[in-house]
Design a protein around this motif. Sequence first.
Motif, PDB file in Angstrom:
ATOM      1  N   THR A 195      36.823  46.765  25.300  1.00 13.73           N
ATOM      2  CA  THR A 195      38.044  47.461  25.708  1.00 13.73           C
ATOM      3  C   THR A 195      39.214  46.474  25.711  1.00 13.73           C
ATOM      4  O   THR A 195      39.043  45.276  25.466  1.00 13.73           O
ATOM      5  CB  THR A 195      37.884  48.081  27.106  1.00 13.73           C
ATOM      6  N   ASP A 196      40.401  46.952  26.020  1.00 16.55           N
ATOM      7  CA  ASP A 196      41.579  46.079  26.088  1.00 16.55           C
ATOM      8  C   ASP A 196      41.795  45.527  27.496  1.00 16.55           C
ATOM      9  O   ASP A 196      42.814  44.900  27.780  1.00 16.55           O
ATOM     10  CB  ASP A 196      42.827  46.829  25.612  1.00 16.55           C
ATOM     11  N   LYS A 197      40.809  45.743  28.378  1.00 14.90           N
ATOM     12  CA  LYS A 197      40.933  45.294  29.762  1.00 14.90           C
ATOM     13  C   LYS A 197      40.253  43.934  29.952  1.00 14.90           C
ATOM     14  O   LYS A 197      39.304  43.602  29.246  1.00 14.90           O
ATOM     15  CB  LYS A 197      40.334  46.328  30.713  1.00 14.90           C
ATOM     16  N   ILE A 198      40.774  43.186  30.924  1.00 11.46           N
ATOM     17  CA  ILE A 198      40.278  41.830  31.202  1.00 11.46           C
ATOM     18  C   ILE A 198      39.859  41.716  32.660  1.00 11.46           C
ATOM     19  O   ILE A 198      40.549  42.197  33.558  1.00 11.46           O
ATOM     20  CB  ILE A 198      41.361  40.765  30.912  1.00 11.46           C
ATOM     21  N   SER A 203      37.856  33.701  36.467  1.00  3.27           N
ATOM     22  CA  SER A 203      38.709  32.620  35.977  1.00  3.27           C
ATOM     23  C   SER A 203      40.099  33.154  35.685  1.00  3.27           C
ATOM     24  O   SER A 203      40.298  34.369  35.580  1.00  3.27           O
ATOM     25  CB  SER A 203      38.113  32.006  34.708  1.00  3.27           C
ATOM     26  N   LYS A 204      41.074  32.240  35.526  1.00  2.25           N
ATOM     27  CA  LYS A 204      42.436  32.659  35.206  1.00  2.25           C
ATOM     28  C   LYS A 204      42.513  33.291  33.822  1.00  2.25           C
ATOM     29  O   LYS A 204      43.249  34.233  33.583  1.00  2.25           O
ATOM     30  CB  LYS A 204      43.378  31.454  35.288  1.00  2.25           C
TER      31      LYS A 204
END
Length: 225
Positions: A195-198, A203-204
């Motif tokens: 997906t386009d989600k993180i 972690s940063k």
Amino acid sequence: MPEYYSSNPKFYVSVDCIIFGFDKKELYLLILRRNFQPAEGEWSLMGGFVQAGESTDDAAKRVLKELTGLDKVYMEQVGTFGAVDRDPGERVISVAYYALININEYDAEQVRLHDAHWIRMNELPPLIFDHEQMVEKARERMKTQASVAPIGFNMLPRLFTLTQLQHLYEAIYGEPIDKRNFRKKVAEMGFIEKTDKIDKTGSKRGAALYKFNNRVYRKDPRFKL
């Protein structure tokens, strides 16, 4: 009633539910303190007797919902346990089922009312009767099924990282999996979508989140980890 039936002994039929959950890197089992004799106060699987007009499958679904508040849960029959002396109370034949649920999605109040607890698989206390045999057989069945079908996704959140997915299968199989080989196989599976989600909890930079596409899987049910 025909004599063929009436002339033979009658037994109780029950179901027992082996309920697995997953959190971080470990498998958990939902067990409870038994509140009646025999074996009152000891650790037990959740179970109950099959009622009139009810199949064993229906009974297992009912028992699972009574404990967790969940329905439409992945559940599979493990086997039948019928040793003559397996239950010191009466002659009881039990049909065992295992279920896979998201450890963060259940009715916590129902679990509390039943005095049930999530216990790590490697920290399980002694269980009553033949319940440890049921759990062992369920784990073997789960390993077999996980190698040919994406059953593990039932224990993950809707969006997950590849690290979470790898940890899940390491927990199921009870051994480490090579990261490179694992991700290569995942990349070959069209039903695990990026997906386009993180996820930035670790972690940063964060890690990409994936999801399981059941529609694609049903068209091409290949799964081997």
